[in-house]
Design a protein around this motif. Structure first.
Motif, PDB file in Angstrom:
ATOM      1  N   VAL A 284       0.863  -1.174   0.000  1.00 47.88           N
ATOM      2  CA  VAL A 284       0.000   0.000   0.000  1.00 47.88           C
ATOM      3  C   VAL A 284       0.903   1.228   0.000  1.00 47.88           C
ATOM      4  CG1 VAL A 284      -1.823   1.238   1.207  1.00 47.88           C
ATOM      5  CG2 VAL A 284      -1.737  -1.254   1.318  1.00 47.88           C
ATOM      6  N   PRO A 285       0.756   2.129  -0.964  1.00 54.63           N
ATOM      7  CA  PRO A 285       1.626   3.309  -1.013  1.00 54.63           C
ATOM      8  C   PRO A 285       1.542   4.120   0.274  1.00 54.63           C
ATOM      9  CG  PRO A 285       0.380   3.087  -3.051  1.00 54.63           C
ATOM     10  CD  PRO A 285      -0.192   2.090  -2.081  1.00 54.63           C
ATOM     11  N   ARG A 286       2.673   4.663   0.701  1.00 54.40           N
ATOM     12  CA  ARG A 286       2.713   5.471   1.919  1.00 54.40           C
ATOM     13  C   ARG A 286       1.726   6.628   1.835  1.00 54.40           C
ATOM     14  NH1 ARG A 286       6.260   6.850   6.179  1.00 54.40           N
ATOM     15  NH2 ARG A 286       6.046   9.029   6.807  1.00 54.40           N
ATOM     16  N   ARG A 287       1.608   7.217   0.649  1.00 48.20           N
ATOM     17  CA  ARG A 287       0.715   8.366   0.516  1.00 48.20           C
ATOM     18  C   ARG A 287      -0.740   7.968   0.811  1.00 48.20           C
ATOM     19  NH1 ARG A 287      -1.754   8.218  -4.507  1.00 48.20           N
ATOM     20  NH2 ARG A 287      -0.943   6.648  -5.927  1.00 48.20           N
ATOM     21  N   VAL A 288      -1.124   6.712   0.474  1.00 45.45           N
ATOM     22  CA  VAL A 288      -2.480   6.245   0.759  1.00 45.45           C
ATOM     23  C   VAL A 288      -2.664   6.057   2.266  1.00 45.45           C
ATOM     24  CG1 VAL A 288      -4.107   4.337   0.443  1.00 45.45           C
ATOM     25  CG2 VAL A 288      -2.779   5.174  -1.500  1.00 45.45           C
ATOM     26  N   LEU A 289      -1.653   5.455   2.921  1.00 46.65           N
ATOM     27  CA  LEU A 289      -1.720   5.290   4.378  1.00 46.65           C
ATOM     28  C   LEU A 289      -1.900   6.648   5.049  1.00 46.65           C
ATOM     29  CD1 LEU A 289       1.279   2.804   4.893  1.00 46.65           C
ATOM     30  CD2 LEU A 289      -1.130   2.223   4.597  1.00 46.65           C
ATOM     31  N   TRP A 290      -1.039   7.587   4.649  1.00 53.58           N
ATOM     32  CA  TRP A 290      -1.028   8.929   5.252  1.00 53.58           C
ATOM     33  C   TRP A 290      -2.363   9.638   5.032  1.00 53.58           C
ATOM     34  CZ3 TRP A 290      -0.992  13.958   3.084  1.00 53.58           C
ATOM     35  CH2 TRP A 290      -0.547  14.974   3.932  1.00 53.58           C
ATOM     36  N   PHE A 291      -2.866   9.583   3.811  1.00 54.30           N
ATOM     37  CA  PHE A 291      -4.106  10.276   3.476  1.00 54.30           C
ATOM     38  C   PHE A 291      -5.294   9.678   4.223  1.00 54.30           C
ATOM     39  CE2 PHE A 291      -7.853  10.643   0.627  1.00 54.30           C
ATOM     40  CZ  PHE A 291      -8.014  12.015   0.705  1.00 54.30           C
ATOM     41  N   ASP A 292      -5.387   8.345   4.240  1.00 55.93           N
ATOM     42  CA  ASP A 292      -6.515   7.698   4.908  1.00 55.93           C
ATOM     43  C   ASP A 292      -6.529   8.007   6.406  1.00 55.93           C
ATOM     44  OD1 ASP A 292      -7.328   6.652   2.546  1.00 55.93           O
ATOM     45  OD2 ASP A 292      -6.821   4.566   2.989  1.00 55.93           O
ATOM     46  N   LEU A 293      -5.348   8.022   7.025  1.00 54.10           N
ATOM     47  CA  LEU A 293      -5.280   8.317   8.460  1.00 54.10           C
ATOM     48  C   LEU A 293      -5.736   9.749   8.740  1.00 54.10           C
ATOM     49  CD1 LEU A 293      -1.931   6.511   9.353  1.00 54.10           C
ATOM     50  CD2 LEU A 293      -4.224   5.859  10.106  1.00 54.10           C
ATOM     51  N   LEU A 294      -5.299  10.689   7.895  1.00 54.03           N
ATOM     52  CA  LEU A 294      -5.740  12.077   8.078  1.00 54.03           C
ATOM     53  C   LEU A 294      -7.249  12.197   7.888  1.00 54.03           C
ATOM     54  CD1 LEU A 294      -2.999  14.277   6.354  1.00 54.03           C
ATOM     55  CD2 LEU A 294      -3.283  13.757   8.769  1.00 54.03           C
ATOM     56  N   GLN A 295      -7.768  11.525   6.868  1.00 52.61           N
ATOM     57  CA  GLN A 295      -9.200  11.570   6.601  1.00 52.61           C
ATOM     58  C   GLN A 295     -10.005  10.972   7.754  1.00 52.61           C
ATOM     59  OE1 GLN A 295      -9.420  13.868   4.166  1.00 52.61           O
ATOM     60  NE2 GLN A 295     -10.967  12.674   3.097  1.00 52.61           N
ATOM     61  N   ALA A 296      -9.388  10.017   8.460  1.00 52.05           N
ATOM     62  CA  ALA A 296     -10.072   9.365   9.580  1.00 52.05           C
ATOM     63  C   ALA A 296      -9.957  10.170  10.872  1.00 52.05           C
ATOM     64  CB  ALA A 296      -9.507   7.960   9.790  1.00 52.05           C
ATOM     65  N   GLY A 297      -9.264  11.316  10.806  1.00 52.63           N
ATOM     66  CA  GLY A 297      -9.180  12.181  11.972  1.00 52.63           C
ATOM     67  C   GLY A 297      -7.945  12.004  12.824  1.00 52.63           C
ATOM     68  N   VAL A 298      -6.974  11.217  12.352  1.00 51.28           N
ATOM     69  CA  VAL A 298      -5.732  11.049  13.115  1.00 51.28           C
ATOM     70  C   VAL A 298      -4.931  12.348  13.015  1.00 51.28           C
ATOM     71  CG1 VAL A 298      -3.570   9.757  13.292  1.00 51.28           C
ATOM     72  CG2 VAL A 298      -5.692   8.573  12.684  1.00 51.28           C
ATOM     73  N   PRO A 299      -4.480  12.919  14.130  1.00 41.83           N
ATOM     74  CA  PRO A 299      -3.727  14.182  14.093  1.00 41.83           C
ATOM     75  C   PRO A 299      -2.465  14.067  13.248  1.00 41.83           C
ATOM     76  CG  PRO A 299      -4.390  13.646  16.345  1.00 41.83           C
ATOM     77  CD  PRO A 299      -4.686  12.441  15.512  1.00 41.83           C
ATOM     78  N   ARG A 300      -2.108  15.158  12.569  1.00 44.04           N
ATOM     79  CA  ARG A 300      -0.932  15.143  11.696  1.00 44.04           C
ATOM     80  C   ARG A 300       0.346  14.810  12.446  1.00 44.04           C
ATOM     81  NH1 ARG A 300       0.131  19.361   7.030  1.00 44.04           N
ATOM     82  NH2 ARG A 300       2.026  18.135   7.197  1.00 44.04           N
ATOM     83  N   GLU A 301       0.438  15.261  13.710  1.00 38.53           N
ATOM     84  CA  GLU A 301       1.671  14.991  14.446  1.00 38.53           C
ATOM     85  C   GLU A 301       1.853  13.499  14.715  1.00 38.53           C
ATOM     86  OE1 GLU A 301      -1.397  16.666  17.433  1.00 38.53           O
ATOM     87  OE2 GLU A 301      -0.692  17.092  15.408  1.00 38.53           O
ATOM     88  N   GLU A 302       0.783  12.721  14.569  1.00 36.86           N
ATOM     89  CA  GLU A 302       0.884  11.276  14.764  1.00 36.86           C
ATOM     90  C   GLU A 302       1.135  10.535  13.455  1.00 36.86           C
ATOM     91  OE1 GLU A 302      -2.363   9.676  17.011  1.00 36.86           O
ATOM     92  OE2 GLU A 302      -2.374  11.345  18.434  1.00 36.86           O
ATOM     93  N   THR A 303       1.180  11.277  12.340  1.00 32.90           N
ATOM     94  CA  THR A 303       1.435  10.639  11.046  1.00 32.90           C
ATOM     95  C   THR A 303       2.700  11.162  10.379  1.00 32.90           C
ATOM     96  OG1 THR A 303       0.035  12.267   9.909  1.00 32.90           O
ATOM     97  CG2 THR A 303      -1.019  10.234  10.636  1.00 32.90           C
ATOM     98  N   ASP A 304       2.975  12.459  10.528  1.00 38.13           N
ATOM     99  CA  ASP A 304       4.148  13.034   9.881  1.00 38.13           C
ATOM    100  C   ASP A 304       5.429  12.482  10.504  1.00 38.13           C
ATOM    101  OD1 ASP A 304       2.410  14.449   8.396  1.00 38.13           O
ATOM    102  OD2 ASP A 304       2.908  16.428   9.186  1.00 38.13           O
ATOM    103  N   ARG A 305       6.393  12.182   9.671  1.00 36.85           N
ATOM    104  CA  ARG A 305       7.725  11.736  10.088  1.00 36.85           C
ATOM    105  C   ARG A 305       7.713  10.397  10.820  1.00 36.85           C
ATOM    106  NH1 ARG A 305       9.994  17.410  12.700  1.00 36.85           N
ATOM    107  NH2 ARG A 305       8.866  18.802  11.312  1.00 36.85           N
ATOM    108  N   LYS A 306       6.646   9.655  10.709  1.00 37.46           N
ATOM    109  CA  LYS A 306       6.583   8.357  11.367  1.00 37.46           C
ATOM    110  C   LYS A 306       6.984   7.262  10.379  1.00 37.46           C
ATOM    111  CE  LYS A 306       4.943  10.283  15.065  1.00 37.46           C
ATOM    112  NZ  LYS A 306       5.815  10.490  16.230  1.00 37.46           N
TER     113      LYS A 306
END
Length: 295
Positions: A225-247
């Protein structure tokens, strides 16, 4: 006291030769791979967590295909921290950013390495590479997704876009006033709208390197699964950016798999297909590579 503090700051773990070889294997620039694409991949694979002393970095020059960067890695300038002081053991990402900045002091020179692209998915990768060019010029402390979308970034992205997509892209790109990661998410929404379907998990062609995707540690030919899809789906689901960026990608994947099937772009029908081939966890040796920070 002061003597004890000094003692602690000098105790650092050094790498074995076999570990340095593994770092080269994991993060080396592939033949024909552009410098910006390479740096984005190093960032996505958590190269900012691999801490290196200067003499160790000097042994890793073989990982660079770019002759100018390889030359700078032989005598690299010590990256400086936020306080302006030289860091004792900067991350591999910081070392490489410094070497690239010295080899290519102009952000425009780096941007010129981003060539034409055909699909919006490739456009997102091009956008992140343009963001990386600015990250290099701004000191190399942040990743590409945190860079502001400048007028130069917009111009370069539109200039390299295919003619058939420019009408759809023009309004979206020119209206962007946030960060690269936010525009990337918007472009992914545009891709979904144009395709009439949500992004699917991608199967890498067997024997070919699937550049720019998450889970580079997974063997070739496996479903990813492309990283961009993981990142986008998590943001869309309401996960805060600080919990997704640079992880690390593996961490994003874990969070992504915890989302309801309806929130995952691969859709419920792909859930059982994706699960057995999730991106490999960082090896134990990678975790051990992190040098202790000074007390």
């Amino acid at each position: 006291g002061a003597d004890r503090h000094c003692l602690f700051t000098q105790i650092v773990r050094t790498y074995k030769t076999s570990e340095l070889q593994e770092i080269v294997k994991t993060f080396r620039q592939e033949p024909g791979e552009g410098v910006l694409h390479w740096l984005v991949r190093v960032w996505d694979n958590a190269g900012q967590t691999v801490l290196l002393l200067r003499y160790e970095l000097q042994q890793l020059g073989v990982m660079a295909q770019d002759a100018q960067v390889r030359a700078e890695m032989a005598n690299p300038p010590n990256p400086k921290g936020a306080n302006g002081q030289e860091e004792e053991s900067p991350s591999l990402y910081r070392w490489l950013m410094g070497a690239v900045d010295t080899a290519y002091p102009s952000a425009g020179e780096l941007e010129a390495q981003v060539g034409p692209w055909k699909t919006i998915a490739e456009g997102v990768q091009a956008l992140r590479q343009l963001g990386m060019a600015w990250a290099v010029s701004m000191g190399g402390m942040d990743g590409p997704d945190d860079m502001p979308v400048t007028k130069f970034t917009k111009a370069a992205l539109l200039r390299t876009a295919p003619d058939e997509l420019k009408p759809s892209l023009l309004a979206v790109v020119m209206a962007a006033d946030g960060r690269v990661g936010e525009l990337a998410a918007t472009l992914m929404q545009l891709e979904t709208a144009l395709a009439g379907a949500r992004p699917k998990a991608v199967r890498a062609a067997k024997g070919q390197r699937n550049q720019g995707q998450a889970g580079q540690g997974v063997e070739r030919g496996e479903l990813r699964v492309p990283r961009r899809v993981l990142w986008f789906d998590l943001l869309q689901a309401g996960v805060p950016r600080e919990e997704t960026d640079r992880k690390p990608t593996a961490n994003l994947y874990k969070r992504w798999m915890q989302l309801p099937a309806s929130k995952r772009s691969t859709g419920p029908e792909r859930e059982r297909t994706v699960e057995p081939n999730k991106p490999a966890e960082p090896s134990a040796s990678l975790a051990e590579w992190q040098l202790p920070r000074p007390y």
